[in-house]
Design a protein around this motif. Structure first.
Motif, PDB file in Angstrom:
ATOM      1  N   LEU A 193       2.514 -44.094  24.298  1.00  0.00           N
ATOM      2  CA  LEU A 193       3.944 -44.299  24.553  1.00  0.00           C
ATOM      3  C   LEU A 193       4.459 -43.164  25.419  1.00  0.00           C
ATOM      4  CD1 LEU A 193       6.688 -45.703  23.996  1.00  0.00           C
ATOM      5  CD2 LEU A 193       6.829 -44.405  21.876  1.00  0.00           C
ATOM      6  N   PHE A 202       7.917 -41.506  26.845  1.00  0.00           N
ATOM      7  CA  PHE A 202       9.344 -41.490  26.470  1.00  0.00           C
ATOM      8  C   PHE A 202      10.245 -41.262  27.672  1.00  0.00           C
ATOM      9  CE2 PHE A 202       8.926 -41.172  21.843  1.00  0.00           C
ATOM     10  CZ  PHE A 202       7.614 -40.748  21.712  1.00  0.00           C
ATOM     11  N   HIS A 237       9.453 -35.401  26.521  1.00  0.00           N
ATOM     12  CA  HIS A 237       9.046 -34.726  25.278  1.00  0.00           C
ATOM     13  C   HIS A 237       7.700 -34.046  25.397  1.00  0.00           C
ATOM     14  CE1 HIS A 237      12.598 -36.037  23.348  1.00  0.00           C
ATOM     15  NE2 HIS A 237      12.286 -37.308  23.358  1.00  0.00           N
ATOM     16  N   LEU A 238       7.517 -33.268  26.445  1.00  0.00           N
ATOM     17  CA  LEU A 238       6.339 -32.412  26.535  1.00  0.00           C
ATOM     18  C   LEU A 238       6.515 -31.267  25.550  1.00  0.00           C
ATOM     19  CD1 LEU A 238       5.779 -32.135  30.396  1.00  0.00           C
ATOM     20  CD2 LEU A 238       4.609 -33.623  28.763  1.00  0.00           C
ATOM     21  N   PHE A 239       5.419 -30.586  25.220  1.00  0.00           N
ATOM     22  CA  PHE A 239       5.495 -29.456  24.294  1.00  0.00           C
ATOM     23  C   PHE A 239       5.784 -28.206  25.117  1.00  0.00           C
ATOM     24  CE2 PHE A 239       4.334 -32.448  21.337  1.00  0.00           C
ATOM     25  CZ  PHE A 239       3.051 -32.957  21.484  1.00  0.00           C
ATOM     26  N   PRO A 240       6.990 -27.617  24.978  1.00  0.00           N
ATOM     27  CA  PRO A 240       7.403 -26.542  25.884  1.00  0.00           C
ATOM     28  C   PRO A 240       6.571 -25.273  25.774  1.00  0.00           C
ATOM     29  CG  PRO A 240       9.132 -27.025  24.257  1.00  0.00           C
ATOM     30  CD  PRO A 240       8.011 -27.925  23.963  1.00  0.00           C
ATOM     31  N   HIS A 241       5.936 -25.057  24.626  1.00  0.00           N
ATOM     32  CA  HIS A 241       5.219 -23.802  24.423  1.00  0.00           C
ATOM     33  C   HIS A 241       3.752 -23.906  24.837  1.00  0.00           C
ATOM     34  CE1 HIS A 241       4.409 -26.288  21.007  1.00  0.00           C
ATOM     35  NE2 HIS A 241       3.682 -25.405  20.372  1.00  0.00           N
ATOM     36  N   TYR A 242       3.367 -25.070  25.369  1.00  0.00           N
ATOM     37  CA  TYR A 242       1.999 -25.247  25.844  1.00  0.00           C
ATOM     38  C   TYR A 242       1.989 -25.372  27.355  1.00  0.00           C
ATOM     39  CZ  TYR A 242       0.057 -26.343  21.187  1.00  0.00           C
ATOM     40  OH  TYR A 242      -0.374 -26.297  19.890  1.00  0.00           O
ATOM     41  N   LYS A 254      -2.764 -27.653  28.433  1.00  0.00           N
ATOM     42  CA  LYS A 254      -2.854 -27.744  26.973  1.00  0.00           C
ATOM     43  C   LYS A 254      -2.062 -28.927  26.426  1.00  0.00           C
ATOM     44  CE  LYS A 254      -3.299 -25.046  22.843  1.00  0.00           C
ATOM     45  NZ  LYS A 254      -2.998 -23.844  22.083  1.00  0.00           N
ATOM     46  N   GLU A 284      -4.355 -31.173  24.018  1.00  0.00           N
ATOM     47  CA  GLU A 284      -4.088 -30.924  22.601  1.00  0.00           C
ATOM     48  C   GLU A 284      -4.482 -32.087  21.701  1.00  0.00           C
ATOM     49  OE1 GLU A 284      -3.607 -28.325  21.188  1.00  0.00           O
ATOM     50  OE2 GLU A 284      -2.347 -28.494  19.425  1.00  0.00           O
ATOM     51  N   ALA A 285      -4.006 -33.297  22.020  1.00  0.00           N
ATOM     52  CA  ALA A 285      -4.304 -34.433  21.151  1.00  0.00           C
ATOM     53  C   ALA A 285      -5.798 -34.785  21.147  1.00  0.00           C
ATOM     54  CB  ALA A 285      -3.449 -35.637  21.536  1.00  0.00           C
ATOM     55  N   PHE A 291       4.184 -24.076  32.880  1.00  0.00           N
ATOM     56  CA  PHE A 291       4.808 -24.560  31.650  1.00  0.00           C
ATOM     57  C   PHE A 291       5.858 -25.607  32.012  1.00  0.00           C
ATOM     58  CE2 PHE A 291       3.006 -22.119  28.230  1.00  0.00           C
ATOM     59  CZ  PHE A 291       2.348 -21.117  28.916  1.00  0.00           C
ATOM     60  N   TYR A 316       8.906 -26.081  31.598  1.00  0.00           N
ATOM     61  CA  TYR A 316      10.216 -25.704  32.128  1.00  0.00           C
ATOM     62  C   TYR A 316      10.171 -25.403  33.618  1.00  0.00           C
ATOM     63  CZ  TYR A 316       9.360 -20.614  32.527  1.00  0.00           C
ATOM     64  OH  TYR A 316       8.899 -19.375  32.888  1.00  0.00           O
ATOM     65  N   ARG A 330      -0.805 -37.144  29.588  1.00  0.00           N
ATOM     66  CA  ARG A 330      -1.018 -36.820  28.182  1.00  0.00           C
ATOM     67  C   ARG A 330      -1.355 -38.078  27.387  1.00  0.00           C
ATOM     68  NH1 ARG A 330       3.807 -34.175  24.647  1.00  0.00           N
ATOM     69  NH2 ARG A 330       4.731 -36.164  25.248  1.00  0.00           N
ATOM     70  N   ALA A 331      -0.661 -39.171  27.708  1.00  0.00           N
ATOM     71  CA  ALA A 331      -0.937 -40.441  27.020  1.00  0.00           C
ATOM     72  C   ALA A 331      -2.305 -40.981  27.438  1.00  0.00           C
ATOM     73  CB  ALA A 331       0.168 -41.453  27.314  1.00  0.00           C
TER      74      ALA A 331
END
Lengths: 218, 255
Positions: free
Chosen positions: B96, B98, B102-107, B111, B115-116, B148, B150, B164-165
C-alpha cells in the motif's frame, strides 16, 4: 562555640555529600526511565482494569509532594510491616517511582505525537506491533523528548536535597551540618556551587545528545 | 488478459459510528489488471483500500486476497476474520502506498527500503541493500540512498515509498491518492513510475483524481459514491457514460 573554617575538610565533607547525590541521581535515572516507558505503554492499553490503577498511580505521584512521599516510605514500613529500611534504598525507591510517573507522561506525549501513518505504513509492510514500537516509534520519541528529559534531570539533581529529610547524608544535609559546626553560611554557598557544577555537566551532556540526534529532521 | 482472480471483495459493509461508509460493496480484480477508483470525497474509496489492507475491519462481507481468505460471513452476516498468521501472510502479499508517503524520518532512504525485508522476511542486509539499490536505480534516485526523507521533495519521497512497497515483492499494490499531496509539477514523476509498473504487469488498484492518467493507464475504472459502486467499465465506457451521477462528477474534471 565558633571554630575557624577548615576549608579542606569542608570541601571534602561536601564532596562526600556530592558523591551520594550523584549516586542517587544515576540510580534514579537508570531505573525510572525504563519504568516510565513501561508505565506509558500500560497507560495506552485500552482496558479500564489497566488504565485505572495506572492513572491513580500517576495522580498520587505527581499530586503529592516528593518530600512527603519520602517520609511515607521511610516511616510506613516499620510502623505497619514491622521492619526497618535502609535510608538510601528508600530514597532510591521513592525517587524512582516518583520520577517514573513524570517520565511516563512525557513518553506518552512523545509517543502520541508520532504520526499514526508511520505505524500504518509499518503494519502494511508486515512489521509486528513490537518491532514497530521499538524500531520506528521509540527512536523518534527519544529525540523529541530530550529537551524535556534534560529539564527533569536537572530538577532531579536539585531534588536529591530532599533526601535529607530522611537522613540521607547527601550534599544539602552535609552543608547543614557544616553550618551548625562553623555557624557560617559559607558551606551552603559552596554547596550551591557544587549543584551548579553538577547541573552544568547534565546540561552539557543532553546538549551533546541533542546534537548527535540532529542527523535528521522530523 | 489473465483471468485468475487476485482480489475478491464481496458484499462488504463498513460504518464509522452511525455513518455507512461502505454499503454492500463488491469488486473483483484479476491478476495483471490496473483498476482505477474514482469518486468524490467521502465516497469510501480510501476506506475500501484500508479494509483490504487490514487497517480497518469490515463489519460484513467476504474478502479473498491472492487466493487466501481475509474474512468471511458467519451465519449472522458478520465478518469473521482469519487467524493472525493467515492475516500476516496476506499483508505480506500486498503493498500500500499512502497519500502522505509516511516514510520513516529517522532512517536513510536505503534503510527505509531495506527495513521490512530484513526485519520481516529475514533477508540478509546485503541482499536487501542490493535489491534496494536496483530499485533506486530504476527510479532514478541512486544518488539519494544515504539521504534522509526530509531532504527529498514530495515526488521523490513518494517514489521511495513505492520502492519500499516493491522491496517486499508484493503480488499487487494499492495506491491511495498517490499524487494528491504533491505539487502539480511533481505528480509527473510519480505517475511515470506507476506507468512503468503497469508495463511490468503489476496488478494495481489506484484511487486517484488524475482522470487523464486513470483513463490512459487503466484496464477498468470504478466510480464510487457514498459507499457504493455507481459505475464500472473500461475508461472509454465510464468517461462517455450517460449515467447522471457519473456525468455530474466528471464535469468537474473536464478540461
Amino acid at each position: 562555640m565558633l571554630s575557624a573554617i577548615n576549608y579542606s575538610s569542608m570541601i571534602s565533607f561536601l564532596l562526600d555529600g556530592t558523591v551520594k547525590a550523584v549516586e542517587l541521581f544515576f540510580l534514579t535515572i537508570v531505573l525510572s526511565l525504563p519504568l516510565g516507558l513501561l508505565v506509558a505503554r500500560l497507560r495506552m492499553i485500552k482496558f479500564k482494569a489497566v488504565q485505572l490503577p495506572v492513572k491513580f498511580y500517576l495522580l498520587i505521584m505527581r499530586g503529592t509532594p516528593l518530600i512527603l512521599q519520602l517520609m511515607f516510605f521511610m516511616y510506613f514500613p516499620p510502623l505497619v510491616l514491622g521492619f526497618g529500611v535502609d535510608r538510601f534504598m528508600v530514597a532510591v525507591f521513592s525517587f524512582t517511582i516518583n520520577y517514573a510517573a513524570y517520565f511516563a507522561e512525557i513518553f506518552r506525549g512523545g509517543i502520541e505525537s508520532i504520526p499514526v501513518g508511520q505505524q500504518e505504513a509499518a503494519y502494511v509492510l508486515g512489521l509486528s506491533q513490537f518491532q514497530t514500537f521499538i524500531r520506528i516509534t521509540v527512536p523518534q520519541v527519544v529525540k523529541r523528548i530530550i529537551p524535556t528529559v534534560a529539564g527533569e534531570s536537572m530538577t532531579l539533581v536539585k531534588d536529591t536535597a530532599l533526601a535529607s529529610i530522611i537522613g540521607v547524608t547527601e550534599l544539602f544535609r552535609n552543608a547543614g551540618s557544616l553550618k551548625a559546626t562553623y555557624s557560617s553560611v559559607i558551606p551552603f554557598a559552596v554547596a550551591g556551587l557544587f549543584y551548579l557544577i553538577m547541573n552544568s555537566v547534565v546540561a552539557a551532556f543532553y546538549s551533546r545528545v541533542e546534537k548527535k540526534l540532529n542527523y535528521y529532521k522530523g | 488478459m489473465p483471468t485468475d482472480e487476485i482480489l475478491s471483495v464481496s458484499h462488504v459493509s463498513k460504518s464509522f459510528d452511525k455513518l455507512d461508509v461502505l454499503k454492500d460493496m463488491s469488486l473483483s480484480v484479476s491478476s495483471g489488471e490496473v483498476v482505477s477508483v474514482i469518486g468524490p470525497s467521502g465516497s469510501g474509496k480510501s476506506t475500501l483500500l484500508r479494509v483490504v489492507n487490514q487497517l480497518e475491519r469490515a463489519e460484513s462481507g467476504d474478502i479473498r486476497v491472492c487466493g487466501q481468505v481475509l474474512c468471511h460471513n458467519d451465519d449472522k452476516g458478520r465478518a469473521v476474520y482469519s487467524d493472525k498468521d493467515a492475516l500476516k501472510a496476506i499483508r505480506l502479499s500486498i503493498g500500500l502506498v499512502f497519500q502522505s508517503f509516511h516514510l520513516f524520518p529517522h532512517y536513510s532512504i536505503l534503510k527505509n527500503i531495506t527495513e521490512a525485508p530484513v526485519q520481516v522476511l529475514k533477508t540478509s542486509r546485503e541482499e536487501a541493500e542490493n535489491t534496494a539499490r536496483e530499485l533506486l536505480k530504476k527510479l532514478g534516485l541512486s544518488d539519494k540512498e544515504s539521504a534522509f526523507p526530509y531532504q527529498l521533495s514530495g515526488g521523490q519521497q513518494q517514489r521511495v515509498a513505492i520502492a519500499r512497497a516493491l522491496a517486499m515483492n508484493p503480488q499487487m499494490i494499492f495506491f491511495d491518492e498517490p499524487t494528491s499531496a504533491l505539487d502539480p509539477e511533481l505528480t509527473g514523476e510519480v505517475l511515470k513510475v506507476i506507468r512503468s509498473l503497469a508495463a511490468d504487469h503489476m496488478t494495481m488498484v489506484i484511487v486517484t483524481h488524475e482522470m487523464a492518467f486513470a483513463a490512459e493507464l487503466s484496464d477498468r475504472i470504478i466510480f464510487m459514491d457514498q459507499g457504493v459502486i455507481i459505475e464500472e467499465g473500461t475508461p472509454q465506457a465510464v468517461f462517455s457514460s450517460d449515467h447522471e451521477r457519473t456525468r455530474q462528477f466528471l464535469q468537474n474534471y473536464s478540461k
